[in-house]
Every structure is written in structure tokens, then in C-alpha cells.
Design a protein around this motif. Sequence first.
Motif, PDB file in Angstrom:
ATOM      1  N   PRO A 248      -7.309  -5.967  -6.240  1.00 18.50           N
ATOM      2  CA  PRO A 248      -6.970  -4.619  -5.763  1.00 18.50           C
ATOM      3  C   PRO A 248      -7.122  -4.452  -4.252  1.00 18.50           C
ATOM      4  CG  PRO A 248      -9.040  -4.614  -6.982  1.00 18.50           C
ATOM      5  CD  PRO A 248      -8.418  -5.959  -7.201  1.00 18.50           C
ATOM      6  N   GLU A 249      -7.942  -5.286  -3.620  1.00 17.94           N
ATOM      7  CA  GLU A 249      -8.117  -5.130  -2.170  1.00 17.94           C
ATOM      8  C   GLU A 249      -6.882  -5.583  -1.404  1.00 17.94           C
ATOM      9  OE1 GLU A 249      -9.811  -7.039  -4.182  1.00 17.94           O
ATOM     10  OE2 GLU A 249      -9.429  -9.094  -3.536  1.00 17.94           O
ATOM     11  N   LYS A 250      -5.889  -6.089  -2.133  1.00 18.67           N
ATOM     12  CA  LYS A 250      -4.666  -6.519  -1.450  1.00 18.67           C
ATOM     13  C   LYS A 250      -3.588  -5.452  -1.418  1.00 18.67           C
ATOM     14  CE  LYS A 250      -5.235 -11.436  -1.689  1.00 18.67           C
ATOM     15  NZ  LYS A 250      -4.550 -12.716  -1.711  1.00 18.67           N
ATOM     16  N   VAL A 251      -3.930  -4.212  -1.786  1.00 17.00           N
ATOM     17  CA  VAL A 251      -2.900  -3.175  -1.761  1.00 17.00           C
ATOM     18  C   VAL A 251      -2.533  -2.820  -0.328  1.00 17.00           C
ATOM     19  CG1 VAL A 251      -3.591  -2.160  -3.965  1.00 17.00           C
ATOM     20  CG2 VAL A 251      -4.562  -1.271  -1.836  1.00 17.00           C
ATOM     21  N   GLU A 252      -1.343  -2.265  -0.182  1.00 19.84           N
ATOM     22  CA  GLU A 252      -0.899  -1.805   1.134  1.00 19.84           C
ATOM     23  C   GLU A 252      -1.659  -0.512   1.447  1.00 19.84           C
ATOM     24  OE1 GLU A 252       3.240  -0.727   1.195  1.00 19.84           O
ATOM     25  OE2 GLU A 252       3.526  -1.468   3.239  1.00 19.84           O
ATOM     26  N   GLY A 253      -2.174  -0.379   2.649  1.00 21.05           N
ATOM     27  CA  GLY A 253      -2.942   0.819   3.001  1.00 21.05           C
ATOM     28  C   GLY A 253      -4.285   0.857   2.303  1.00 21.05           C
ATOM     29  N   PHE A 254      -4.948  -0.292   2.272  1.00 20.88           N
ATOM     30  CA  PHE A 254      -6.217  -0.415   1.545  1.00 20.88           C
ATOM     31  C   PHE A 254      -7.304   0.501   2.120  1.00 20.88           C
ATOM     32  CE2 PHE A 254     -10.324  -2.891   1.384  1.00 20.88           C
ATOM     33  CZ  PHE A 254     -10.605  -2.619   0.057  1.00 20.88           C
ATOM     34  N   TYR A 255      -7.368   0.648   3.447  1.00 17.64           N
ATOM     35  CA  TYR A 255      -8.469   1.398   4.057  1.00 17.64           C
ATOM     36  C   TYR A 255      -8.236   2.901   4.044  1.00 17.64           C
ATOM     37  CZ  TYR A 255      -9.952  -3.228   5.278  1.00 17.64           C
ATOM     38  OH  TYR A 255     -10.350  -4.527   5.184  1.00 17.64           O
ATOM     39  N   SER A 256      -6.955   3.302   4.132  1.00 18.54           N
ATOM     40  CA  SER A 256      -6.681   4.735   4.099  1.00 18.54           C
ATOM     41  C   SER A 256      -6.665   5.271   2.669  1.00 18.54           C
ATOM     42  CB  SER A 256      -5.344   5.014   4.779  1.00 18.54           C
ATOM     43  OG  SER A 256      -4.359   4.164   4.236  1.00 18.54           O
ATOM     44  N   LYS A 257      -6.720   4.362   1.694  1.00 18.63           N
ATOM     45  CA  LYS A 257      -6.848   4.673   0.257  1.00 18.63           C
ATOM     46  C   LYS A 257      -5.652   5.359  -0.381  1.00 18.63           C
ATOM     47  CE  LYS A 257     -11.126   3.214   0.002  1.00 18.63           C
ATOM     48  NZ  LYS A 257     -11.254   1.823  -0.453  1.00 18.63           N
ATOM     49  N   VAL A 258      -5.185   6.466   0.187  1.00 19.37           N
ATOM     50  CA  VAL A 258      -4.294   7.322  -0.602  1.00 19.37           C
ATOM     51  C   VAL A 258      -2.812   7.128  -0.352  1.00 19.37           C
ATOM     52  CG1 VAL A 258      -5.966   9.150  -0.977  1.00 19.37           C
ATOM     53  CG2 VAL A 258      -4.633   9.114   1.125  1.00 19.37           C
ATOM     54  N   HIS A 259      -2.435   6.167   0.492  1.00 19.82           N
ATOM     55  CA  HIS A 259      -1.027   6.125   0.869  1.00 19.82           C
ATOM     56  C   HIS A 259      -0.206   5.033   0.190  1.00 19.82           C
ATOM     57  CE1 HIS A 259      -2.005   9.173   3.673  1.00 19.82           C
ATOM     58  NE2 HIS A 259      -2.768   8.389   4.415  1.00 19.82           N
ATOM     59  N   SER A 260      -0.849   4.193  -0.594  1.00 17.37           N
ATOM     60  CA  SER A 260      -0.112   3.054  -1.143  1.00 17.37           C
ATOM     61  C   SER A 260       1.085   3.478  -1.984  1.00 17.37           C
ATOM     62  CB  SER A 260      -1.037   2.122  -1.922  1.00 17.37           C
ATOM     63  OG  SER A 260      -2.054   2.819  -2.563  1.00 17.37           O
ATOM     64  N   LYS A 261       0.922   4.523  -2.757  1.00 17.22           N
ATOM     65  CA  LYS A 261       2.038   4.967  -3.600  1.00 17.22           C
ATOM     66  C   LYS A 261       3.173   5.542  -2.752  1.00 17.22           C
ATOM     67  CE  LYS A 261       3.023   8.605  -6.916  1.00 17.22           C
ATOM     68  NZ  LYS A 261       2.369   9.551  -7.847  1.00 17.22           N
ATOM     69  N   THR A 262       2.811   6.401  -1.787  1.00 26.45           N
ATOM     70  CA  THR A 262       3.832   6.984  -0.910  1.00 26.45           C
ATOM     71  C   THR A 262       4.687   5.889  -0.279  1.00 26.45           C
ATOM     72  OG1 THR A 262       2.148   8.599  -0.366  1.00 26.45           O
ATOM     73  CG2 THR A 262       4.145   8.613   0.986  1.00 26.45           C
ATOM     74  N   LEU A 263       3.994   4.874   0.243  1.00 25.10           N
ATOM     75  CA  LEU A 263       4.710   3.802   0.937  1.00 25.10           C
ATOM     76  C   LEU A 263       5.622   3.034  -0.013  1.00 25.10           C
ATOM     77  CD1 LEU A 263       1.767   2.549   3.193  1.00 25.10           C
ATOM     78  CD2 LEU A 263       3.676   4.034   3.861  1.00 25.10           C
ATOM     79  N   SER A 264       5.130   2.745  -1.212  1.00 28.03           N
ATOM     80  CA  SER A 264       5.942   1.999  -2.178  1.00 28.03           C
ATOM     81  C   SER A 264       7.157   2.802  -2.620  1.00 28.03           C
ATOM     82  CB  SER A 264       5.107   1.638  -3.404  1.00 28.03           C
ATOM     83  OG  SER A 264       4.124   0.713  -3.045  1.00 28.03           O
ATOM     84  N   LEU A 265       6.950   4.090  -2.835  1.00 24.16           N
ATOM     85  CA  LEU A 265       8.077   4.933  -3.238  1.00 24.16           C
ATOM     86  C   LEU A 265       9.161   4.933  -2.170  1.00 24.16           C
ATOM     87  CD1 LEU A 265       6.353   8.022  -4.905  1.00 24.16           C
ATOM     88  CD2 LEU A 265       8.107   6.567  -5.944  1.00 24.16           C
ATOM     89  N   LEU A 266       8.727   5.000  -0.920  1.00 28.67           N
ATOM     90  CA  LEU A 266       9.713   4.998   0.163  1.00 28.67           C
ATOM     91  C   LEU A 266      10.422   3.654   0.255  1.00 28.67           C
ATOM     92  CD1 LEU A 266       7.765   7.000   2.867  1.00 28.67           C
ATOM     93  CD2 LEU A 266       9.875   7.691   1.697  1.00 28.67           C
ATOM     94  N   ALA A 267       9.682   2.584   0.042  1.00 28.46           N
ATOM     95  CA  ALA A 267      10.301   1.259   0.092  1.00 28.46           C
ATOM     96  C   ALA A 267      11.385   1.156  -0.977  1.00 28.46           C
ATOM     97  CB  ALA A 267       9.244   0.183  -0.110  1.00 28.46           C
TER      98      ALA A 267
END
Lengths: 368, 454
Positions: A248-267
Motif C-alpha cells: 500500500p505504500e506504493k500508492v500515488e500521493g502516499f503522503y497527502s493520503k487523500v488524493h490517490s483516487k482523484t488522480l486515478s479518476l482523472l488519469a
Amino acid sequence: MFTLRKVFWSVLVLWCMLACSSSSEGNPNGGNNGDGYDRGALLSNLADNIIIPAYQDLSAKLSTLKTAKDVFVATPNQSNLETLRKAWLEAYKVWQFVEMFNIGKAEAILYGFQMNVYPTSVSDIESNIASGSYDLEHTNNNDAVGFPALDYLLFGVDSDDTSILAKYADDKYKTYLSDLVNQMESLTGMVLTDWTTSYRDTFVNSTENTATSALNKFTNDYVFYFEKGLRANKIGIPAGNFSATPLPEKVEGFYSKVHSKTLSLLALEAANKSFNGQAYNGAGKGESFKTYLEFLKRDDLVSAINTRLDEANTELEGLQDDFYKQINTDNTKMTQTYDALQKIVVLLKVDMLQAFNISVDYVDADGD
Amino acid sequence: MISKITKYLNRQTNAAPLAVFRICFGIMMCFGMIRFWYHGWIETLYIEPKFHFSYYGFEWVKPLGNYTYLLFVICATAALMIAMGYKYRLATITFFLSFTYIELMDKTTYLNHYYFISLLSFVMIFLPANAYFSVDNIFRNTSYKNVPNWTIDAIKLLLGIVYFYAGLAKVNSDWLFRAMPLKIWLPSKYDIPIIGNSLMHQDWFHFAMSWCGMIYDLAIPFLLLYKRTRLFAFLMVLFFHIFTRVLFPIGMFPFIMIVSTLIFFDSGLHKKIIFFIKNVFKGLAPKGTINFKAYYSYHFRKPVITMFAVFFAIQVLFPFRHVLYPGELFWTEEGFRFSWRVMLIEKMGISTFKIVNSETGQFFYVDNSDFLTEFQEKQMSFQPDFILEYAHYLGDHFTVQGHKNVQVFVESFVALNGRLSQPYINKEVDLYQQKESLKPKDWILPFNDEIKGL
């Protein structure tokens, strides 16, 4: 009657025909002189309405980020930190629309590797900061620069905001933060300038069916990005699809916590828009993989891809904002999303590439 | 009947066509080997890959590391010796063995025309192609003006089988009534001058090409056999092969076929070619005199003839072995290779392997690029025997790495001739437990459509 000379001449003539036709550069426009498909129009729609506008927006967002960074470096307080974080996120969102365009200058300067390699390496970042001397362009620093490094510097460099702000009392941190943002801005400027000055025309005219033509490279890059940048990096790798246990530590936006989904949806949205030829700004549509497939009478494939894109979007929507949390609480949903994306990879990589029958760069041998 | 056969077997003919064929074959093969090296394919196809796909029963044939280059040198040298007719028997045996070894090293590179070369070089071992106009003549002081007629017919027959069976394979509903796969291949040739953007995407053109291709393949052996149609047929051969060479990356095959077709012509043409060559190499003419004998005679005539009879019987029957397997041939590919199914289908796939611990249920997916070259991955993804062999390789690899209770599953999707991709392999079957054999592979999922034809 039949003589050796006749045979000789006919072989020679045919040989010349062959030599001429295989050495020719092909029709530079790939154009629409018959009632064939106008591949030049596909590329110009991509360049003029999708790629360049996305780069322009990214460039603008990075300027804003740079300003916010300058303000923050001058006065590292909570409100400036918030502004800076917001500017970072805005730019990171737009980045999702350009990551797939690894072609031209971007490919030449390894742009993508200097913008979004994650997980970022805390030890590399910290040792760069400590030493104060570094070459940000060096491949060893690919995991210490770009958006993920900023993610760490703005959200994860210490446990809470007060301590984070305290870090920026140290000039070394300020300098590194500043250097990173400046570097990202200047790299993006380089790529954008190249597109607007010369590469656009090169790109649009490179329609031939060869391993190195812009059309084929773009197509291969697009499929590769979908498989690797989107499916694997954002979902598959952190969900543990390629390892014995989830990472799980390999997610995009690991330190900001809450943005990984937003970024993936946009991608995913970006991939969708490119496929369907939808402009970056506004709702205009033009020639694209979709219309090319329709020309090849593969409407079945177009609708299958669009259905799967929608399904994947629904799966993504169903995830928590923070993929790190999602993986630790209910990883099944992550792997389901991966499966939904994998179905699209199958359609792109097998069906679409088969329909286009493009010359691929890796099969360097005879067929039969 | 028997007397007719005996009469046929005793018929003699001029040795020139066989000599010309030998020379052309040797030169082209030598050139082919050099070309292969020049393109760097020895490196990329045989040395770089960590893993090689083997033919069933030939698992022991592997690339020889850097000695693979030596193998190509041997093969090219043998080809040159064949061209010169120097130590012909040794040269043909060496060529056959080295060439076939090269082809057996990795089935990723399987091509029908490589198989054709193997067969042809095997046949040539037993033909007196050095009887006339060869270096062997000089050393032995003997040359033969005539050779048994059937020796030339053997080559004609082999060529005829290749064409005719390639034509038969095209008699199927996809090829004739859906114009597949030409409908996929031709529009992508939009680069070709003049016809690229005017013809290549036209529906009627796809159908015309499909039907012409089928008729051409079926008819050409017969048109070449009859003197009246021979010249026309040869022009067709020229046109067809050069046209396909322009369209498709098929390397040297068209040229090999064009030159081989010369064997169908009367000895007059071949005498002229030999005369031409003699003129070019005037200065090198041997000093001594050569005894010309009228007829070449075999030492082991009966065994050789029997062997050829068996060989050709196999050649005629072998391409039909697919009838022994259930399911659609193009889908399962059981009995697809070695049957002259040349440029017949467009098939692509994606195969993702899942390594499962059967005790804990823990699993992970394999990144194929860790083990295979892109070319290997492409070929593996839609061919069941490749998938199985690779699954075993992965199973062994991860077991050695210390993974426990390894099971190997594959999620595979394949698209055939422009149909939407479908699941290809039963993903519930642990391929690590499946053994390769010639039996039907029941873990291939059925093809949900029908292709009618031979």
C-alpha cells in the motif's frame, strides 16, 4: 519467345519497382486523397486539441505552483503551505492528462521519469537535502524529484503541519523544494515549446506505418501507458497484484493520503478523452482511435471499449479517496478495479492493435 | 502399372536444371544466413532470450551461446559448398543438419518457409545435383550429362505441395467470405505509393485479393507443369511474390520461391544460364579434361526411391493431421504448423500468468517481460503449446525461488481474424500439472464461432 534475356529484364524491372516502393517515404500526409482514412487529421486533433492544450494548462498550473512556492519559501506559514499544497494538487491533476504523451521532446529528455516516479525515495531526498549538491536530472534522482517528491516535502516530511513548517526554517529544505518546482516548470516549458514551435508539424505529418512513425509510436505509447502507468502503477502494484503481499505504500500521493483516487479518476478520464478524440478544453470531438476503428468497421470494438471504460470508472468511483486506506481495509475492491482496467488493456492491446495492424517496434524478424 | 512406374523411374533428363537449382539454392541460403547475422537476429532471437520455446520431442535442441554464431558460419559455408558443388554430399548433409538445428532452437521463430528449406535440403542430400557443372566434377574428373528424371520431379513435387496446400488452406469461410485477414492487413498498407490510399481499404479489393490468392496457390503448380502455360505461370509467380514482398515483411521467401520455380523450365533455359555463368568465370576454367558420361547412376537406387516414396506420402498426409483434433484449427492451432498454412490468419493475444500458493491461496501476477522478449511474449500469448511450456518454466522458476505449493494459472484472451477477443485458456486449470503431448488440449476454451472449410 521465351529467352533468358526476357526473364532477366522482367526480373530487373520488377526488382526496381520493389526497390522503389519499399524505399519510398510514403505519403507524407497519409492523407485523404482516396476515400481512405485521414490519419493526419487524427494526429492534428490529438496535437491541437488534446496534447498541446493539456501541456499549456500544465505549464500554467506549474507557474501558479512556482509563485505559491516563492511565497511559501519567503514566509513559511500555515496559510502559505495550504496555498502551496492546493497549487501542487491542481498541477498534479493536470499532469494526469499529459503523462501518456511520452513522445517527442518528452521522450528525449525522459520527462515522465523526472515528473512522476513513485514511490518517491525519502532517503534520496533527505540525502540530497543534507548534501546540498545534486543533479536533479540524473536517473538516480528520478525517485527524488517531481510530484511524488513534492508530495513528501509538503505532506510527509514530518508528522504534522507544525513540525513540517518547522522543517522549512532550514534553508536547505527551502532550496530543495524550490529547485524541484523550478525544474518541473522548466522541463514542462521545454516540452511545450518544442510542441508549439516545431514538433507539432513533425508529429502531424508522421502518419506512415513504420515502427518509428508518430502515429504508431503514439498508439504504442498510449497502450503502454494504460497498461503500466495507469493499471499497474496506480492500482495493480499497490494492491499486490505483482507481489506476494499488497504494497500500500506504493500508492500515488502516499503522503497527502487523500488524493490517490482523484488522480486515478482523472488519469482514466484522460485516457478516455484521448481514445474518443475529445478536446482538452470544452466538449469538441475530433478524429481519434474511435473514428479510426469506425472507419475499419469495428464499431463493436469501440462500444466494447467505451463500455469497459465506464465500468472501470464505476469501480474507481467506488473506492475510498485514500487508496492506502482502501488497500488496508478492503483490498478486494482494489483488485476488482484492477480487473476492470485489465479488461480494457485486453481490448486495447489485442483487439485495437490487431485492427490497426500497426508495425510494432519489437518484432524485428520476418513473418511468413 | 508397374511397368509404367519402372519406365518413369528409368527416364533420364538433362542434368542442367538440377545444377542451376543447386547453384541458386546454395547462393540464396548463404546470403540468407549472412542477412540473418547482419540484422542482428542471432543476438536478439537466440542469444539474448533467457528462455527458449522448444518443439515437442526436441527439448534438447538449444542455442549454443556464442557458439551459435559458429553454427551459422557452418551453415553458410555448407550453403556455399552446395552452390559450388564442392563435396556436395557432405555439404548438403551439413546444411540440412545445421539449418534444421537452428530452426529447432526456438519455435518462436517458426516460419513455414524455414520448414520448406529444411525439407528441401533433406531431399537434396539424395539428389545428384552435383552431377553436372560442379567442382566435384573437376576433382573426380567425371561429369554426367543426364540424371534420372524423377530427381528433378522430386523438387517440383515438393514445390507443388507447398503451393497447393497453401491454396487448400485458404478454402475456408474466413478467407473467402469475410476476406479475413486481408481485410485487416491491406488497409494498414496505406503507405504504398499510388495504390496505398486508393485500393488498400476497398472492400472489393480485399475480396478480390483473397480469391485470387486462393486460386493462384491451387492452380500455379499445374500451370507451371504444362509447357503452354508455363511462361504465363512464371510471370504470375513473379508478380505474386513481388507484390506480397511489397506488402508483407516476408524476408527472402518470395525470392526463394521465384528462383525455385525455374526448375519447371526446360533444360534449354538452364543451359543458357550455365553458359552465362561459364562466361563470367572464364578465367577460372579448369585446365584438365573432364570425362563426360551420359548417365548418372545411383549406388543405392532402390532405398533412395523407397525413402522418397515414404517421404512424399508423409508430406501429403501430414498437413491433414488436424482432423484428428476436435475444435477449430485456427483457434487451437493443434496441427497448424508444418502444413503450409502461410499468411493465413491474424491472431493476437494477451496472456497473464498467475502464480498461486495452493495452501494459502495467496497469488501474484507475472510480468512476462521479466522472462521473455517482446517477440516471444507476442508469439506465446496466442499459442497453447507456448503457453503450457512457459507455465512450466514459471512454475519451476518460482519453486526454485522458494515459493511453496506453486500452481500456475493463466488468464488469456485471444482475438482471431478481427473478432472481439475471447477468453482462450481455462483459467481454473493449473497448467503446472498439465503435460505436453500430442493429445488434444482440453484446457483450451471452445471457439464461440464457426469457420467452415478444409
